[in-house]
Design an enzyme around this catalytic site. Structure first.
Site, short mmCIF file in Angstrom:
data_model
loop_
_atom_site.label_atom_id
_atom_site.label_comp_id
_atom_site.label_asym_id
_atom_site.label_seq_id
_atom_site.Cartn_x
_atom_site.Cartn_y
_atom_site.Cartn_z
N GLY A 76 25.52 -25.13 -12.78
CA GLY A 76 26.42 -23.81 -12.90
C GLY A 76 25.13 -23.11 -13.22
O GLY A 76 26.55 -21.73 -13.83
N SER B 246 29.97 -25.46 -15.29
CA SER B 246 30.20 -23.73 -15.24
C SER B 246 30.64 -22.67 -13.80
O SER B 246 29.40 -22.68 -14.40
CB SER B 246 29.33 -23.29 -16.56
OG SER B 246 30.24 -21.43 -16.64
N LEU C 123 35.26 -24.52 -17.94
CA LEU C 123 35.75 -23.05 -18.50
C LEU C 123 36.63 -22.78 -17.72
O LEU C 123 36.78 -22.84 -16.03
CB LEU C 123 33.68 -22.40 -18.37
CG LEU C 123 33.12 -22.15 -18.94
CD1 LEU C 123 33.91 -21.46 -20.20
CD2 LEU C 123 31.97 -22.75 -19.27
N TYR D 252 40.12 -19.62 -17.40
CA TYR D 252 40.68 -18.02 -17.75
C TYR D 252 42.02 -17.95 -17.85
O TYR D 252 42.20 -19.19 -16.60
CB TYR D 252 40.07 -17.78 -17.01
CG TYR D 252 40.11 -15.85 -16.62
CD1 TYR D 252 40.01 -15.18 -17.95
CD2 TYR D 252 40.46 -15.48 -16.10
CE1 TYR D 252 40.11 -13.68 -18.11
CE2 TYR D 252 41.13 -14.12 -15.39
CZ TYR D 252 40.23 -12.73 -17.05
OH TYR D 252 40.97 -11.69 -17.29
N TYR E 57 43.06 -11.30 -10.05
CA TYR E 57 42.54 -12.57 -9.58
C TYR E 57 43.24 -13.34 -8.61
O TYR E 57 43.79 -14.32 -9.25
CB TYR E 57 42.66 -13.13 -11.48
CG TYR E 57 41.62 -14.62 -11.58
CD1 TYR E 57 40.30 -13.99 -12.04
CD2 TYR E 57 41.47 -15.41 -11.98
CE1 TYR E 57 39.39 -15.23 -12.34
CE2 TYR E 57 41.17 -16.90 -11.96
CZ TYR E 57 40.20 -16.25 -12.55
OH TYR E 57 38.75 -16.71 -12.59
N GLY F 4 30.52 -9.15 -18.14
CA GLY F 4 30.66 -9.46 -16.84
C GLY F 4 29.19 -10.16 -16.78
O GLY F 4 28.37 -9.69 -15.71
N SER F 5 29.30 -11.19 -15.76
CA SER F 5 28.33 -12.60 -14.72
C SER F 5 28.67 -11.88 -13.97
O SER F 5 28.98 -10.69 -13.55
CB SER F 5 29.06 -13.53 -15.23
OG SER F 5 30.01 -13.88 -14.34
N ALA G 96 29.43 -13.88 -11.04
CA ALA G 96 30.43 -14.49 -10.19
C ALA G 96 31.40 -12.90 -10.84
O ALA G 96 32.22 -13.06 -10.21
CB ALA G 96 31.14 -15.87 -10.40
P1 NAI Z 1 28.29 -17.42 -12.83
O1 NAI Z 1 27.82 -16.97 -11.84
O2 NAI Z 1 27.09 -17.36 -13.81
O3 NAI Z 1 28.11 -19.09 -13.19
C1 NAI Z 1 28.90 -19.12 -11.87
C2 NAI Z 1 27.86 -20.59 -11.18
O4 NAI Z 1 29.13 -21.21 -10.13
C3 NAI Z 1 27.21 -19.75 -10.29
O5 NAI Z 1 26.04 -20.08 -10.40
C4 NAI Z 1 27.02 -19.69 -8.36
O6 NAI Z 1 25.80 -20.07 -7.97
C5 NAI Z 1 27.97 -21.46 -8.85
N1 NAI Z 1 28.61 -21.58 -7.52
C6 NAI Z 1 29.37 -21.43 -7.11
N2 NAI Z 1 29.89 -22.43 -5.90
C7 NAI Z 1 29.17 -23.13 -6.28
C8 NAI Z 1 29.30 -24.94 -5.60
N3 NAI Z 1 30.06 -24.81 -4.82
N4 NAI Z 1 28.26 -25.82 -6.93
C9 NAI Z 1 27.83 -25.52 -7.37
N5 NAI Z 1 27.76 -24.16 -7.90
C10 NAI Z 1 28.14 -23.30 -7.18
O7 NAI Z 1 29.62 -16.44 -13.88
P2 NAI Z 1 30.64 -17.52 -14.58
O8 NAI Z 1 31.53 -15.43 -14.70
O9 NAI Z 1 29.84 -17.32 -15.80
O10 NAI Z 1 31.52 -18.32 -14.26
C11 NAI Z 1 30.98 -19.62 -15.02
C12 NAI Z 1 33.11 -20.42 -15.33
O11 NAI Z 1 33.13 -19.47 -16.27
C13 NAI Z 1 33.25 -20.06 -14.10
O12 NAI Z 1 34.13 -21.25 -14.18
C14 NAI Z 1 34.59 -19.20 -14.05
O13 NAI Z 1 35.68 -18.74 -13.69
C15 NAI Z 1 34.67 -19.44 -16.26
N6 NAI Z 1 35.37 -17.84 -16.60
C16 NAI Z 1 34.50 -16.87 -16.50
C17 NAI Z 1 34.73 -15.30 -17.31
C18 NAI Z 1 34.25 -14.28 -16.87
O14 NAI Z 1 34.91 -13.66 -17.23
N7 NAI Z 1 33.16 -14.36 -16.55
C19 NAI Z 1 35.51 -15.33 -17.87
C20 NAI Z 1 36.45 -16.93 -17.90
C21 NAI Z 1 36.23 -18.24 -17.52
#
Ligand code: NAI
EC number: 1.3.1.9
Length: 286
Positions: free
Chosen positions: A9, A120, A170, A172, A182, A221-222, A224
């Site tokens: 991820g 992630s 990760l 939430y 959400y 602020g990623s 996603a």
């Molecule tokens: P991010 O966009 O950096 O990471 C999400 C990643 O998942 C992306 O790289 C995307 O390409 C990948 N992805 C989506 N579908 C996929 C699939 N089928 N196979 C492989 N990869 C796939 O965003 P973020 O926010 O850093 O997300 C990482 C984790 O953190 C997630 O589990 C998210 O739910 C969690 N999280 C994020 C929060 C936030 O506020 N950004 C808060 C709490 C948890």
């Protein structure tokens, strides 16, 4: 020997996956990443062109090295699961061996074993719909990409994980408290992920002496999160209401992941660890 980590991820330098990779690299781990197939091209191009150079700097001034980037789509366990339209899709046809089973096999062929597995990733196609307006298809897609994907990764990587190893995902707080916005079954997916963390900690602990924990992270602020649409509001809400009134840095989540993956956390498994400036503890903020 240094530890080897596989982080699923990572597709840019903004998310939690990248920050976790950096913290693990700073602690001496070798870094392998799994990148979603549709995002692979731009990620590799950006890496090659040095777009991330500034953000690969580690605290000691050295640069994080990513030993290998693996294409991955964590909603498919093996080639038999891939529908024809995905197979035919140009972006997918340009890569190979990106189902979970194949990625684990390729990592095994390349390196033999790993010590740390990080999940992630999340995806909920109907995240903008309230739960009440979520379709069955959208709900199941959210759980498939965001929860079962962890089970599948652990299932396939456990046989190549060294005893004493650790996994981290990760999550939430929308899993346990209502966070309007959400939607799409993402709150349900996170609840499943946290419950599975406990059950899988038992199973992987007994089977392979592997620890399983999840980090309940505050808002970042990623890419996603921006797709969900109200992340700026969440960040502001957290800043105003959390016990610690400061920005939450992705590196703080990365450092917690490095701790959880290390022998310092050798008795911690099955836990949901909050890294959110304490927001989860508040009832009414004044
Ligand atoms: P991010 O966009 O950096 O990471 C999400 C990643 O998942 C992306 O790289 C995307 O390409 C990948 N992805 C989506 N579908 C996929 C699939 N089928 N196979 C492989 N990869 C796939 O965003 P973020 O926010 O850093 O997300 C990482 C984790 O953190 C997630 O589990 C998210 O739910 C969690 N999280 C994020 C929060 C936030 O506020 N950004 C808060 C709490 C948890």
């Amino acid at each position: 020997r240094g530890k080897r980590a596989f982080i699923a991820g990572v597709a840019d330098d903004n998310g939690y996956g990248w920050a976790i990779a950096k913290s693990l690299a700073a602690a001496g781990a070798e870094i392998l990443v799994g990148t979603w197939v549709p995002a692979l091209n731009i990620f590799e191009t950006s890496l090659r062109r040095g777009k991330f150079d500034e953000s690969t700097k580690l605290p000691d001034g050295s640069l994080m090295e990513i030993t290998k980037v693996y294409p991955l789509d964590a909603v498919f366990d093996s080639p038999e699961d891939v529908p024809d339209d995905v197979k035919a899709n140009k972006r997918y046809a340009g890569s190979s061996n990106w189902t979970v089973k194949e990625v684990a096999e390729t990592v095994k062929n390349d390196f033999g074993t790993i010590d740390i597995l990080v999940h992630s990733l999340a995806n909920g196609p109907e995240v903008k719909n309230s739960l009440l307006e979520t379709s069955r298809k959208g709900y199941l897609a959210a759980v498939s990409a965001s929860s079962y994907s962890f089970i599948s990764l652990l299932q396939h990587f456990l046989p190549i994980m060294n005893p004493g190893g650790a996994t981290i995902s990760l999550t939430y707080i929308a899993s346990e408290r209502t966070i309007p916005g959400y939607g799409g079954g993402m709150s349900s997916a996170k609840a499943a992920l946290e419950s599975d963390t406990r059950v899988l900690a038992y199973e992987a602990g007994r089977k392979g002496k592997i620890r399983v924990n999840t980090i309940s992270a505050g808002p970042l602020g990623s890419r996603a999160a921006k797709a969900i649409g109200f992340i700026e509001k969440m960040i502001e809400y957290s800043y105003v209401n959390a016990p610690l009134q400061k920005e939450l840095l992705a590196d703080e989540v990365g450092n917690t992941a490095a701790f959880l993956a290390s022998p310092l956390a050798s008795a911690i498994t099955g836990s949901t660890i909050y890294v959110d400036n304490g927001l989860n503890t508040m009832g009414l903020a004044l």
